[in-house]
Design an enzyme around this catalytic site. Sequence first.
Site, short mmCIF file in Angstrom:
data_model
loop_
_atom_site.label_atom_id
_atom_site.label_comp_id
_atom_site.label_asym_id
_atom_site.label_seq_id
_atom_site.Cartn_x
_atom_site.Cartn_y
_atom_site.Cartn_z
N THR A 123 0.83 -1.22 0.00
CA THR A 123 0.00 0.00 0.00
C THR A 123 0.85 1.26 0.00
O THR A 123 1.99 1.24 0.48
CB THR A 123 -0.90 -0.02 1.26
OG1 THR A 123 -1.50 1.26 1.43
CG2 THR A 123 -0.12 -0.34 2.52
N GLU A 125 0.20 3.55 1.94
CA GLU A 125 0.13 4.06 3.31
C GLU A 125 1.45 3.88 4.06
O GLU A 125 1.66 4.52 5.09
CB GLU A 125 -1.03 3.39 4.07
CG GLU A 125 -2.34 3.60 3.34
CD GLU A 125 -3.59 3.26 4.15
OE1 GLU A 125 -3.53 3.27 5.38
OE2 GLU A 125 -4.61 3.00 3.51
N TYR A 150 -1.91 -0.64 10.97
CA TYR A 150 -2.03 -1.31 9.66
C TYR A 150 -0.82 -0.97 8.78
O TYR A 150 -0.14 -1.87 8.28
CB TYR A 150 -3.33 -0.88 8.96
CG TYR A 150 -3.34 -1.21 7.48
CD1 TYR A 150 -3.32 -2.53 7.03
CD2 TYR A 150 -3.33 -0.19 6.51
CE1 TYR A 150 -3.31 -2.82 5.67
CE2 TYR A 150 -3.32 -0.48 5.15
CZ TYR A 150 -3.31 -1.80 4.74
OH TYR A 150 -3.29 -2.09 3.40
N LYS A 154 2.23 -3.37 7.27
CA LYS A 154 2.51 -3.54 5.84
C LYS A 154 3.95 -3.10 5.53
O LYS A 154 4.63 -3.71 4.71
CB LYS A 154 1.52 -2.73 4.98
CG LYS A 154 0.10 -3.26 4.99
CD LYS A 154 -0.05 -4.66 4.39
CE LYS A 154 0.10 -4.69 2.90
NZ LYS A 154 -0.24 -6.04 2.35
P1 NAD Z 1 -9.52 -7.79 2.14
O1 NAD Z 1 -9.52 -7.45 3.60
O2 NAD Z 1 -10.75 -7.55 1.34
O3 NAD Z 1 -9.16 -9.34 1.94
C1 NAD Z 1 -8.12 -9.95 2.64
C2 NAD Z 1 -8.20 -11.45 2.39
O4 NAD Z 1 -7.11 -12.08 3.07
C3 NAD Z 1 -9.48 -12.10 2.92
O5 NAD Z 1 -10.02 -12.99 1.96
C4 NAD Z 1 -9.02 -12.85 4.16
O6 NAD Z 1 -9.80 -14.01 4.44
C5 NAD Z 1 -7.59 -13.21 3.77
N1 NAD Z 1 -6.74 -13.43 4.95
C6 NAD Z 1 -6.60 -12.61 6.03
N2 NAD Z 1 -5.75 -13.16 6.92
C7 NAD Z 1 -5.31 -14.33 6.37
C8 NAD Z 1 -4.40 -15.32 6.79
N3 NAD Z 1 -3.79 -15.24 7.98
N4 NAD Z 1 -4.16 -16.37 5.97
C9 NAD Z 1 -4.79 -16.48 4.77
N5 NAD Z 1 -5.68 -15.57 4.33
C10 NAD Z 1 -5.93 -14.50 5.12
O7 NAD Z 1 -8.29 -7.02 1.54
P2 NAD Z 1 -8.12 -6.29 0.13
O8 NAD Z 1 -8.72 -4.94 0.22
O9 NAD Z 1 -8.52 -7.22 -0.94
O10 NAD Z 1 -6.53 -6.09 0.12
C11 NAD Z 1 -5.67 -7.08 -0.45
C12 NAD Z 1 -4.24 -6.63 -0.30
O11 NAD Z 1 -4.06 -5.37 -0.93
C13 NAD Z 1 -3.80 -6.44 1.16
O12 NAD Z 1 -2.48 -6.92 1.29
C14 NAD Z 1 -3.84 -4.93 1.36
O13 NAD Z 1 -2.90 -4.51 2.33
C15 NAD Z 1 -3.47 -4.45 -0.03
N6 NAD Z 1 -4.01 -3.13 -0.37
C16 NAD Z 1 -5.35 -2.90 -0.33
C17 NAD Z 1 -5.84 -1.64 -0.69
C18 NAD Z 1 -7.31 -1.35 -0.68
O14 NAD Z 1 -7.71 -0.21 -0.98
N7 NAD Z 1 -8.19 -2.30 -0.44
C19 NAD Z 1 -4.95 -0.62 -1.04
C20 NAD Z 1 -3.59 -0.89 -1.04
C21 NAD Z 1 -3.12 -2.15 -0.73
P1 TYD Z 2 -10.78 3.77 4.13
O1 TYD Z 2 -11.71 3.34 3.04
O2 TYD Z 2 -10.93 3.18 5.48
O3 TYD Z 2 -9.31 3.59 3.56
P2 TYD Z 2 -7.89 4.11 4.20
O4 TYD Z 2 -8.08 4.48 5.60
O5 TYD Z 2 -7.05 2.89 4.05
O6 TYD Z 2 -7.45 5.24 3.33
O7 TYD Z 2 -10.94 5.35 4.29
C1 TYD Z 2 -10.77 6.23 3.20
C2 TYD Z 2 -10.93 7.65 3.71
O8 TYD Z 2 -12.30 7.83 4.13
C3 TYD Z 2 -10.09 7.95 4.94
O9 TYD Z 2 -9.69 9.31 4.89
C4 TYD Z 2 -11.05 7.74 6.10
C5 TYD Z 2 -12.37 8.18 5.52
N1 TYD Z 2 -13.58 7.49 6.05
C6 TYD Z 2 -14.67 8.26 6.50
O10 TYD Z 2 -14.66 9.52 6.48
N2 TYD Z 2 -15.77 7.59 6.97
C7 TYD Z 2 -15.82 6.23 7.03
O11 TYD Z 2 -16.86 5.68 7.51
C8 TYD Z 2 -14.71 5.46 6.56
C9 TYD Z 2 -14.73 3.96 6.60
C10 TYD Z 2 -13.62 6.15 6.07
#
Ligand code: NAD
Ligand code: TYD
Length: 338
Positions: A123, A125, A150, A154
């Site tokens: 990420t 972040e 978090y 990461k």
């Molecule tokens: P998510 O929370 O939707 O899914 C995570 C998945 O990992 C789930 O299916 C969960 O069951 C599985 N999991 C959790 N712990 C586990 C373990 N110990 N063993 C095996 N499986 C496990 O997450 P996402 O939003 O799809 O994110 C996927 C990846 O992308 C993560 O590494 C996250 O840090 C990264 N990422 C996400 C975003 C975002 O906006 N969602 C942005 C940047 C990076």
């Molecule tokens: P989020 O989707 O939790 O992603 P991240 O914290 O990883 O960036 O949040 C995106 C932005 O939205 C962040 O600035 C927090 C804000 N936010 C709200 O204002 N209200 C909410 O209920 C949530 C979940 C997030």
Amino acid sequence: MRLLVTGGAGFIGANFILYWLKHHPDDEIVNFDKLTYAGNLENLSSVEKNPRYRFVQGDICVSKDVVAAMDGIDTVVHFAAESHVDRSILEAAPFITTNVTGTQVLLDASLKAKVKRFHHVSTDEVFGALPLNTPDKFNEATAYDPRSPYSASKAGSDHLVRAYFHTFGLPVTITNCSNNYGPFQFPEKLIPLAVTNLLEGRKVPVYGDGKYVRDWLYVDDHCRAIDAVLTRGRVGETYCVGGLTEDVDNLTIIKNILTIMGKDESQIEYVTDRPGHDRRYAVDWTKINKELGWKPENDFQTWLNLTVAWYRDHEDWWKRVKSGAYKEYYAKQYKSAL
Ligand code: NAD
Ligand code: TYD
């Protein structure tokens, strides 16, 4: 390729599996997922009978299960993680266990299996926070400065992945991407939470003054970026992936969603801010663009309209997800709004 995808039942992992099976007709995928609250096999119901796809339930922290799942695998794509900042503030321990220890277990198993590529999904972040109204952006040379449990976990995983490249020669690549949005996203994250709350006739909780800026990346664009890095990227390299070229704050996004859904601003509810809330993220994706020719396929408005339409059309999916344990989480997280 024979891929082991960790966390494939989550939001991005599931989109990636659907994308990969469609675009790489000779490849096979093993989806290794613990099925935490965020894992949902319904996301993959359209491919569950596909002979090129197999699901294995398991925890990336359990070495023998990971080693067994790695049999015959040549490529690992590592998504599995605890992924929500607010949950990491409520309880940090699972983040350290899965994101740091789990990644180390997976790296050891990948070395043992002599995989040809270990791709780590991370990420933006990890780079910390940028001030508002500056042209500054994160890039591959930005120093790490994680500020939530978090992002700290990461960052730890990213360091481990690089350490296995330098120390053991494991062929790794890393992508650090911005906030994803699109189908199958768990409605604890801003965009699906806002859309599904509005569909339920509830208000949208906005943290603090709402003037927090994220870079938004449509999940399919992200999958294409990982494809570019896996097939054409250089081993040992990191690529930053972002979606927007202009800043857009949370309040503007919520107002945009309200307009798409024909609602007014009385549906916004300002709630207690997140502790340590990072003010702004912005990603410079010049490297992946210049080196691998990747860029987002559509603009933010096009993808946002499609995303809202997807949740509107998939009420059964999010209603099931929002029942049960989700309600307890919502009550705990948004107690100031209840
Ligand atoms: P998510 O929370 O939707 O899914 C995570 C998945 O990992 C789930 O299916 C969960 O069951 C599985 N999991 C959790 N712990 C586990 C373990 N110990 N063993 C095996 N499986 C496990 O997450 P996402 O939003 O799809 O994110 C996927 C990846 O992308 C993560 O590494 C996250 O840090 C990264 N990422 C996400 C975003 C975002 O906006 N969602 C942005 C940047 C990076
Ligand atoms: P989020 O989707 O939790 O992603 P991240 O914290 O990883 O960036 O949040 C995106 C932005 O939205 C962040 O600035 C927090 C804000 N936010 C709200 O204002 N209200 C909410 O209920 C949530 C979940 C997030």
